[in-house]
Structures are given as C-alpha cells and as structure tokens.
Design a protein around this motif. Structure first.
Motif, PDB file in Angstrom:
ATOM      1  N   TYR A   1      -0.398  10.981 -20.879  1.00 48.97           N
ATOM      2  CA  TYR A   1      -1.615  10.191 -20.713  1.00 48.97           C
ATOM      3  C   TYR A   1      -1.321   8.947 -19.863  1.00 48.97           C
ATOM      4  N   ALA A   2      -0.233   8.279 -20.222  1.00 49.60           N
ATOM      5  CA  ALA A   2       0.129   7.050 -19.483  1.00 49.60           C
ATOM      6  C   ALA A   2       0.423   7.361 -18.020  1.00 49.60           C
ATOM      7  N   MET A   3       1.152   8.460 -17.775  1.00 46.32           N
ATOM      8  CA  MET A   3       1.512   8.804 -16.388  1.00 46.32           C
ATOM      9  C   MET A   3       0.286   9.204 -15.588  1.00 46.32           C
ATOM     10  N   LEU A   4      -0.611   9.907 -16.240  1.00 45.08           N
ATOM     11  CA  LEU A   4      -1.817  10.349 -15.530  1.00 45.08           C
ATOM     12  C   LEU A   4      -2.679   9.152 -15.123  1.00 45.08           C
ATOM     13  N   ILE A   5      -2.879   8.270 -16.091  1.00 44.12           N
ATOM     14  CA  ILE A   5      -3.760   7.127 -15.780  1.00 44.12           C
ATOM     15  C   ILE A   5      -3.086   6.190 -14.774  1.00 44.12           C
ATOM     16  N   ALA A   6      -1.788   5.939 -14.985  1.00 44.40           N
ATOM     17  CA  ALA A   6      -1.090   5.026 -14.068  1.00 44.40           C
ATOM     18  C   ALA A   6      -0.974   5.653 -12.673  1.00 44.40           C
ATOM     19  N   GLY A   7      -0.590   6.917 -12.642  1.00 46.67           N
ATOM     20  CA  GLY A   7      -0.415   7.602 -11.347  1.00 46.67           C
ATOM     21  C   GLY A   7      -1.695   7.605 -10.546  1.00 46.67           C
ATOM     22  N   CYS A   8      -2.778   8.001 -11.196  1.00 49.32           N
ATOM     23  CA  CYS A   8      -4.053   8.099 -10.471  1.00 49.32           C
ATOM     24  C   CYS A   8      -4.575   6.714 -10.067  1.00 49.32           C
ATOM     25  N   ALA A   9      -4.443   5.749 -10.965  1.00 52.31           N
ATOM     26  CA  ALA A   9      -4.977   4.411 -10.654  1.00 52.31           C
ATOM     27  C   ALA A   9      -4.155   3.747  -9.546  1.00 52.31           C
ATOM     28  N   ILE A  10      -2.843   3.749  -9.715  1.00 51.81           N
ATOM     29  CA  ILE A  10      -1.987   3.104  -8.703  1.00 51.81           C
ATOM     30  C   ILE A  10      -2.089   3.848  -7.373  1.00 51.81           C
ATOM     31  N   GLY A  11      -2.097   5.174  -7.474  1.00 54.82           N
ATOM     32  CA  GLY A  11      -2.187   5.989  -6.253  1.00 54.82           C
ATOM     33  C   GLY A  11      -3.499   5.753  -5.519  1.00 54.82           C
ATOM     34  N   THR A  12      -4.583   5.605  -6.275  1.00 56.36           N
ATOM     35  CA  THR A  12      -5.884   5.358  -5.628  1.00 56.36           C
ATOM     36  C   THR A  12      -5.843   4.030  -4.866  1.00 56.36           C
ATOM     37  N   ILE A  13      -5.306   3.019  -5.519  1.00 59.37           N
ATOM     38  CA  ILE A  13      -5.212   1.704  -4.857  1.00 59.37           C
ATOM     39  C   ILE A  13      -4.401   1.833  -3.567  1.00 59.37           C
ATOM     40  N   GLY A  14      -3.242   2.485  -3.676  1.00 61.51           N
ATOM     41  CA  GLY A  14      -2.351   2.620  -2.517  1.00 61.51           C
ATOM     42  C   GLY A  14      -2.998   3.406  -1.392  1.00 61.51           C
ATOM     43  N   THR A  15      -3.629   4.520  -1.743  1.00 65.87           N
ATOM     44  CA  THR A  15      -4.198   5.381  -0.696  1.00 65.87           C
ATOM     45  C   THR A  15      -5.378   4.684  -0.001  1.00 65.87           C
ATOM     46  N   LEU A  16      -6.229   4.055  -0.791  1.00 61.99           N
ATOM     47  CA  LEU A  16      -7.352   3.353  -0.162  1.00 61.99           C
ATOM     48  C   LEU A  16      -6.832   2.203   0.706  1.00 61.99           C
ATOM     49  N   GLY A  17      -5.790   1.534   0.203  1.00 63.41           N
ATOM     50  CA  GLY A  17      -5.172   0.463   0.990  1.00 63.41           C
ATOM     51  C   GLY A  17      -4.625   0.993   2.308  1.00 63.41           C
ATOM     52  N   LEU A  18      -4.004   2.157   2.247  1.00 57.40           N
ATOM     53  CA  LEU A  18      -3.441   2.749   3.478  1.00 57.40           C
ATOM     54  C   LEU A  18      -4.538   3.163   4.455  1.00 57.40           C
ATOM     55  N   ILE A  19      -5.638   3.675   3.895  1.00 58.87           N
ATOM     56  CA  ILE A  19      -6.741   4.080   4.786  1.00 58.87           C
ATOM     57  C   ILE A  19      -7.299   2.846   5.516  1.00 58.87           C
ATOM     58  N   ILE A  20      -7.469   1.784   4.755  1.00 62.50           N
ATOM     59  CA  ILE A  20      -8.007   0.552   5.370  1.00 62.50           C
ATOM     60  C   ILE A  20      -6.997   0.001   6.385  1.00 62.50           C
ATOM     61  N   LYS A  21      -5.739  -0.036   5.966  1.00 61.00           N
ATOM     62  CA  LYS A  21      -4.690  -0.560   6.861  1.00 61.00           C
ATOM     63  C   LYS A  21      -4.625   0.270   8.148  1.00 61.00           C
TER      64      LYS A  21
ATOM     65  N   TRP B   1       0.839  -1.211   0.000  1.00 63.81           N
ATOM     66  CA  TRP B   1       0.000   0.000   0.000  1.00 63.81           C
ATOM     67  C   TRP B   1       0.867   1.251   0.000  1.00 63.81           C
ATOM     68  N   SER B   2       1.917   1.206   0.806  1.00 66.89           N
ATOM     69  CA  SER B   2       2.794   2.381   0.871  1.00 66.89           C
ATOM     70  C   SER B   2       3.523   2.580  -0.464  1.00 66.89           C
ATOM     71  N   PHE B   3       3.934   1.487  -1.056  1.00 69.31           N
ATOM     72  CA  PHE B   3       4.666   1.557  -2.324  1.00 69.31           C
ATOM     73  C   PHE B   3       3.766   2.117  -3.426  1.00 69.31           C
ATOM     74  N   THR B   4       2.558   1.575  -3.557  1.00 69.07           N
ATOM     75  CA  THR B   4       1.669   2.049  -4.622  1.00 69.07           C
ATOM     76  C   THR B   4       1.247   3.503  -4.375  1.00 69.07           C
ATOM     77  N   PHE B   5       1.056   3.837  -3.106  1.00 65.25           N
ATOM     78  CA  PHE B   5       0.730   5.222  -2.739  1.00 65.25           C
ATOM     79  C   PHE B   5       1.847   6.169  -3.206  1.00 65.25           C
ATOM     80  N   HIS B   6       3.085   5.783  -2.871  1.00 68.60           N
ATOM     81  CA  HIS B   6       4.212   6.655  -3.234  1.00 68.60           C
ATOM     82  C   HIS B   6       4.446   6.682  -4.739  1.00 68.60           C
ATOM     83  N   ILE B   7       4.287   5.524  -5.383  1.00 70.90           N
ATOM     84  CA  ILE B   7       4.488   5.495  -6.843  1.00 70.90           C
ATOM     85  C   ILE B   7       3.464   6.403  -7.520  1.00 70.90           C
ATOM     86  N   GLY B   8       2.230   6.371  -7.023  1.00 69.57           N
ATOM     87  CA  GLY B   8       1.197   7.260  -7.563  1.00 69.57           C
ATOM     88  C   GLY B   8       1.634   8.721  -7.451  1.00 69.57           C
ATOM     89  N   LEU B   9       2.141   9.069  -6.255  1.00 70.47           N
ATOM     90  CA  LEU B   9       2.587  10.458  -6.048  1.00 70.47           C
ATOM     91  C   LEU B   9       3.790  10.796  -6.932  1.00 70.47           C
TER      92      LEU B   9
END
Lengths: 313, 536
Positions: free
Chosen positions: A146-166, A95-103
C-alpha cells in the motif's frame, strides 16, 4: 483467461525476450578501440582525481587491478540518486529524481506483490474476514504494498508532470524533443495517474494481490473493477513498449559505463584480447574513399599496413 | 541577434542557418571585456560565398565546393547514406561500433551535456553548437532512412528530418565545430557520447566520401606518410634542424648535447610533435638537456613518420590513424628500443598509447609511455639539481584533454610543478574537468578562410577566460606569468589566441611547455632558460 491477463503475460514475455536479445546483441558487438573517459571507477586509488595507470612510467610491467566494488560504489548513487544530473543539471534533478523514484517504487512493488501472491494470495480471497486473519508477514507485505503504491504513484506523478513542463518550457530541451519524447512521458504519467485513481477506488492492494495470485498460478483473474483494468492495461502496454525505446538505458548503462567509459584494459602480447583484435583486423572493408583503397576483399590490417608493405618491397 | 534553430531546419535551404554576432558571445573578463576592442572575424570572401558551401554559419572549416548539378548533389547524398550504413556494420566499423550504437539508441534528450560544452557556452548558446544538435540530426537520419519502417516510426519517435544536399553539406561543416574534447560525454548520466558521434560523422565524410579539411588530410596525414612529417620536413631536414637546436642549447645553457639518431638498443625512442622543432625549438632542446643530464639511453628515429608524433587520423579517419601508428611502432621495433616515450603532444599521446593499443599487435605492441611520467621520474630521481626559486613567478597549468580527461595522466605534471614552481596555481576547472584550449581535434592547425577567427573568438574563448582568471591576483602586465601547456596543438592554439587578444601585452602572460620549466630550474643553467621578453 481474461484479456488483461493475456496482455500481461504477452507483455512480460516480449519484455524479457526483447531485452535479453538486445543485451546479447550489444554484448556480442566487436571489441572496440579504447575510448575511456576519466575518472575510471575501478581504479579506486586514483578515482578521486581522475588518474590512471598511465601515470606510471613502468605501467606495462605491473599487474592491473580492477575493483568491481569501486564501480558499484559509483553506480549506486548514480542509479538511485541520479548523482550526475544533480552535479551537472541541477534544475532538472528534482523532476528527474522523483520521476525515477516513482518508477523504482512501482518496479519494486512488482516483486513485493509476487511475494504477496505466493504468501497471502490464497487467503486474500477471504480477507473480508479481516486483515487479522493474515500472517504477520502477510500484514507487512500488505501494508508495504500500500505504501509503495501510494508513494510510487504520487511521487512519480509529480516527477512526470514536472518533466513534461520542463521539457516543453526549457529552450534546450524543447528544441530537441520529438513527438516520441512527449509520448513517453504522457504514457508514464498515465501509469502513475491511473494508479492513483485505482488506489482511491478502494481495496487496491487486495485487488493487486488477487491479480498477482492469478498470474502466478495461471488461474483466471476475477473481475477487479474498471479502475484496475485501466491501470493494468496501460501498465501492460508500457511493459510491451519499453524494450523498443531509449528507456532500455536502465540496463544498457552497464555497457555505456562498464564497457566503454571505464574500459581501459590494455592490450598485452599473447592475451585473449590480442587474439580477438587480430581476428577483427581481418574483417573485410568496403569503404569507398580513394585513399582507403578498399576492394571488399582487403581487410583492415591489409589496408592499414599497405604502405608499410610497399616500403618493405 | 540569436535566433532559434530547430533540428529540422538544417535541411531547409537558406543563406545561413546561424549568424553569429560578437555581442552574443560569452563576456570576457577585463581587460578583454570591451566588445569594440575585440577583433571579431572577417567576412567570407565573395569567391568563397559563390563557390563553396557556406550555409551553416559565418565560417568554413572544410570548404566543400558546391555541386554543379542536381545529379551531383544526389550522388553525394547517396554516398553519405551508404557511409552511414557502413558505420553501423561490424566489418567496416568494428573499431567504434559498440559505443556508437549505444549513443544512437539511448539518449534521453535531457541536455545535461549542453552546459558542459565550451563552444556552446562561449557562442552565447547558439543552437547549432549544442553538442546534441548534430547528434540529433544524425539520429533522425539513421532512424528515418536506415531503419525498417523509419519513414513512419522513425519520424514519429525521433522527429522528422529531410536528407538532402543542404543537410549533408551543413552536417559536414558542423562536424568541424566540435573539438572532440568529450567534456559533454563526461557529464552524461546515461553515458551518451556526442563527441564520438562527431568523430564518427567525420569518418563517414573521409572514409566514404573522401572529404576532410586539407590541413588534416592532404597536408596532414597524407604528407606525414609520404614525406615523414606534416611539417614537410624529410629526414635530412629534421636532422639539420635538430643539430641547430643542439647548438643553440649549448649557446644558451652551456650544456653540450648531441641528440642521438637511430641508436639501436636504446631504452627510449622519443617521439616529438615535429611542429615543436620548427615553432618551439626550445622544447626539444630542453628534452635533450634533461635526458642527457639524467643519463637516459635515448634516441630519435629518422624513419618516415617516426620523427613526428602527430597522428591526425585520430580526429577523422581510422585507417590514417592505423597507418601512422604502425609506422611509429615499426620504427621502434626496428631500433629494438624498450619503450616509446611520447613527448609534449596530447593527441599523439592518446593516438599511440590508447587508441592504437588495439591496432598494434604482436611485435608492434611496444610499450608506450607519457613524457610526463618520464620527466617526473627524472625530476625526483636526484640526478639533476634544481633551484625552484628560479621559477618564482606565477605559473598555471593547462590540461590537454587528450592527455588528461581521455588518458588519466593528471598528477605527474602537477607534482613537478608543485615542486619546481613556488607560485603554481590551478585554473578552474582543472584536471579531468578542464576546458579544451579551443584548438582540439585539428582546429589549431586549421586556419583557412576565416576559420582561425572563429576558433579564437568562439572555441578558444572559454580557455582565455580561464587563463586570465587564474592570474587575477596579478592582472598587471608588469608581473610576468607562465601558462604551462604540455601539448603542441594546445600551444599552437594558445599562440594564436594570445596574439589575437594581445594577452602578452595586456596581461604579461606567456605560454610554454613543461620541460622548459624543468630546465629553467636547473642549478647548472646560469642564464634563465625561459625568456619572457623574447617569447612570442
């Protein structure tokens, strides 16, 4: 100039001024006593097992070599792969990794879009004629954004929601979390999610390049739609807010690692370091405990040598 | 039964914030796994419960008298807050301001550090022993009470807390439930140091409020500065004791040694932890044999504090640390030695070599080196002949935190052990990842009320587990095994730990220093220097 444009200018200004001020303040704190922790990365020879120059009985006769490359070699996987979290807190890592990669992706996108604003900004307003009208580099920037926007937002969303749940379900994390801990995560989640909504509103990259072109050239920003406005306002407010939070650790790590954890410079007679220490030893002390015997006039050295002086009398 | 304790609970008056049950603790390997056979801890006396602050957990380290009036409580709280303020000023706390500010402002509350803490793990994960618990209390107080607008913004972003006497009294005790081993800091991805925060809190209590465990202050650094040693030995007594040790060494080994005192112009000023002289005389005796046989020009100093390497200020008070370090340096300067060698004492190593490095300037800045390096030079110099088969019994090594994780002295002692001890094996984890003995930061000498029980049942638990597991190929007590611990404080903790659990009887393990193994392997020594039966 639109409200959004003013907000972004203000946010960037506050971000830069506040962070630079914080950096300077931290850099100008007094030289502290040595408090290193091993392994120390600039000692390349001994880093693997955590050794130091103190393993040699004649260390004080030798010139010490510090390898900045050694420090960078340790910091890169720490920053980009979150190596420490991987090693010591595996259940948090994904979760932390995907959160940071998104950022990181969205941060890197800022620079790509600045480049895009400069290179293809003037043409983007005519892009309705087809992307073929863009130069090759323009097309690369467009696709990359386009690729960075979609990847950043998608991966970041997964990471952030994961962190909130964790954070809310983990006993240790939840019991030391405050309102602020969750607020920060929801704030960042809002950036990612509004980014996704904006992305699916259509022509997102075109709009972003138009936005950056306007920002770079100080020209009025056209109306880029409600989804853009929401994403831009949330992102702007976050940029404004970040320097006042613990999230400045992204640059303060320079101090925590380089200036504390790995700061093992020995004090050599006649060195600049010694001069600086002598200056600090002359700071007046006001601690109140009776055994300190401070009066606000005596300095650190007076107090530490008081009994030595007594003995000399 | 373990109950959940929130950060803000520290401010809420109750009989106890946490109660420990022995079956909550981390399980131990056989034959120490039967809970009914574990000694547990004595209850606090009625007198202590009535007169002292005991509301944190089941033990007390300081024994703070309960304030008699509300005014007195308010005054103490005020003093605590003024101390916190001073801690954040460059003049009063230049020594640690930068690392402290970094740890104040950048913790992400990810709790990565919690898994690294042997006390938290051994206690069965009691919330109040989590490395971040006391740090969070401190952060909340600072942000709420010392920052502009803190009553609103501090509370909102960092969480709420009430600063009252209950908070201060519990925080004071809680600052002595951490051994400052800094294993937590090592794992923090950001570089936050909960060990440092504990250290700084102790400073507020000592430097502003004049409160510290008596073993560290009155009977520790104060006694050392007044008499010469925290053991109470003055110069005359210590000289007599060393003379006895020299005689004993001759009887035991046949080697005649005369420990030199105050020899001007010697190469080495050796500084022991004076506790060795009283509790483990074979250690200074073995040093004398090795140094004499290697032809080193060395001396001890009989100046105040200079024959005792301890520096308890390291754990609670910067000024006491500075005063003692200056005494050590002054003695070396007076004798005109080339270097100070710190004998087998971890915190003395760190205090004099690393921490005092930025206190000792000019003529006081005399090179300080570790005995580990000097012993390594001697062992591999060829000046002494060794027969490693004399040490042919299982040996493992305990890494003193101060010497290893906090100074990076990892390999010299290992090279000696690999050479001289055929059955040397590492415990896991080891080196810079080691676990504290549980007696760090002064715990080993703190035994008031039932604190000794706590440090043996809880803070030393992880080390006991490690030691037992290091010898799991020879669990039987008939096979004699040696735990090498080149640190006086660690040895003090291990001595108590071994007695508490009956380790020598149940597992046949004894503990001792490094230099004893060196002497034991000397060809010139006819009788074994290490006596497994006599060692207590």
């Amino acid at each position: 100039m639109s409200v959004i444009q003013i907000l972004i200018y203000a946010a960037v200004l506050v971000f830069l001024v506040t962070n630079i001020t914080r950096f300077i303040r931290m850099a100008s704190t007094p030289i502290h006593l040595r408090w290193e922790l091993y392994p120390v990365a600039h000692d390349v020879k001994r880093f693997k097992y955590g050794g130091s120059f103190l393993e040699e009985s004649d260390w004080y006769t030798k010139k010490l070599h510090k390898s900045m490359l050694g420090e960078i070699r340790v910091m890169l996987p720490e920053i980009f792969l979150l190596k420490g979290v991987w090693e010591y807190n595996r259940s948090l890592w994904l979760w932390s990794f995907t959160f940071h990669i998104g950022l990181y992706l969205l941060t890197a996108l800022i620079f790509v879009l600045i480049l895009g604003g400069i290179i293809i900004g003037p043409n983007i307003f005519n892009v309705e004629a087809g992307y073929g009208s863009l130069s090759t580099i323009g097309q690369i920037i467009h696709s990359l954004s386009y690729a960075m926007l979609i990847a950043g937002c998608a991966i970041g969303t997964i990471g952030t929601l994961g962190l909130i749940i964790k954070r809310s379900t983990d006993r240790e994390m939840s019991s030391s979390s405050s309102f602020g801990s969750y607020f920060n995560l929801f704030f960042i989640a809002a950036i990612f999610i509004s980014g996704l909504v904006f992305l699916f509103s259509g022509s997102a990259v075109d709009k972003l390049i138009k936005c950056y072109y306007s920002l770079i050239t100080f020209q009025p920003m056209p109306n880029l739609g409600a989804a853009f406005a929401v994403h831009a306002v949330i992102s702007g407010l976050f940029i404004l807010y970040l320097p006042f939070t613990h999230m400045t650790h992204f640059f303060m790590k320079y101090f925590t690692y380089h200036k504390v954890r790995w700061e093992d410079t020995p004090n050599i007679r006649g060195s600049k370091l010694e001069k600086k220490i002598q200056e600090q030893l002359s700071y007046p002390v006001t601690w109140s405990a009776p055994h300190i015997n401070a009066d606000g006039k005596k300095n650190w050295a007076d107090i530490a040598t008081e009994e030595v002086k007594k003995d000399e009398k | 039964m373990k109950s959940r304790v929130k950060i803000e609970d520290i401010s809420k008056p109750s009989k106890k914030l946490t109660h420990l049950d022995i079956d909550d603790l981390m399980p131990l390997p056989p034959p120490y796994d039967k809970i009914e056979e574990q000694p547990g801890w004595k209850a606090l006396s009625e007198d202590a419960l009535e007169n002292l602050e005991t509301s944190l957990d089941d033990t007390i380290a300081i024994g703070i008298p309960k304030p008699k009036t509300q005014e007195e409580e308010k005054e103490l709280v005020k003093k605590f807050l003024s101390g916190l303020e001073k801690l954040l000023t460059r003049e009063n706390n230049w020594t640690f301001l930068q690392p402290l500010l970094l740890s104040l402002e950048h913790c992400a509350k990810c709790q990565t550090c919690t898994k690294a803490c042997p006390i938290y793990e051994a206690s069965g994960k009691q919330d109040i022993y989590r490395p971040t618990y006391r740090s969070e209390v401190w952060r909340r107080i600072v942000h709420k009470y010392l920052k502009p607008g803190g009553k609103f913004f501090g509370r909102l972003s960092h969480g709420d807390i009430d600063l009252n006497w209950t908070t201060v009294a519990r925080l004071m005790e809680l600052s002595y439930r951490c051994t400052l081993c800094r294993r937590c800091a090592q794992t923090c991805p950001i570089g936050i140091d909960n060990g440092l925060i504990t250290h700084e809190l102790r400073k507020v209590f000592s430097q502003e409020m004049g409160i510290a465990p008596k073993e560290l202050h009155e009977k520790g650094s104060v006694l050392q500065l007044e008499v010469g040693s925290s053991t109470g030995m003055n110069a005359e007594v210590v000289k007599d004791n060393i003379e006895f040790i020299d005689e004993d060494m001759k009887d035991l080994t046949g080697i005649e040694v005369h420990t030199p005192w105050d020899k001007e112009g010697a190469d080495v000023l050796l500084i022991h932890n004076a506790g060795e002289i009283l509790a483990w005389p074979e250690n200074p005796g073995a040093f004398a044999i090795v140094l004499e046989k290697a032809g080193i020009s060395w001396t001890l100093s009989s100046d105040i504090a200079a024959y005792d390497g301890i520096n308890y200020g390291l754990w609670y008070d910067d000024f006491q640390l500075g005063r003692v370090a200056i005494k050590h340096a002054e003695a070396a300067k007076k004798l005109g030695v080339n270097r100070i060698v710190v004998a087998e004492c971890g915190h003395a190593h760190k205090a004099l070599t690393v921490i005092a490095d930025r206190v000792l300037t000019g003529d006081f800045n005399i090179p300080r080196v570790s005995a580990m390096t000097l012993l390594e030079d001697i062992v591999f110099s060829g000046k002494i002949k060794f027969d490693p088969s004399k040490n042919d019994f299982p040996v493992t090594l305990h890494d003193p935190c101060n010497m290893v994780r906090l100074m990076g002295i990892v390999e010299p002692q290992r090279r000696i052990l690999r050479y001289l001890c055929p059955q040397f094996r590492e415990m896991e984890p080891h080196g810079v990842d080691n676990y504290c003995c549980g007696g760090g930061s002064g715990f080993a000498i703190m035994s008031g009320h039932n604190f000794q029980d706590w440090r043996l049942a809880v803070s030393g638990r992880m080390k006991l587990k490690q030691v037992i597991e290091a010898f799991d190929d020879h669990p039987e007590p008939e096979t004699k095994k040696y735990l090498c611990a080149p640190c006086s404080n660690c040895k003090g903790q291990l001595r108590d730990l071994f007695r508490y659990y009956g380790v020598q009887e149940k597992s046949g393990i004894i503990y001792g220093g490094l230099v004893e193994l060196i002497v034991n392997a000397m060809v010139d020594i006819k009788q074994p220097f290490i006596n497994f039966d006599e060692m207590q």
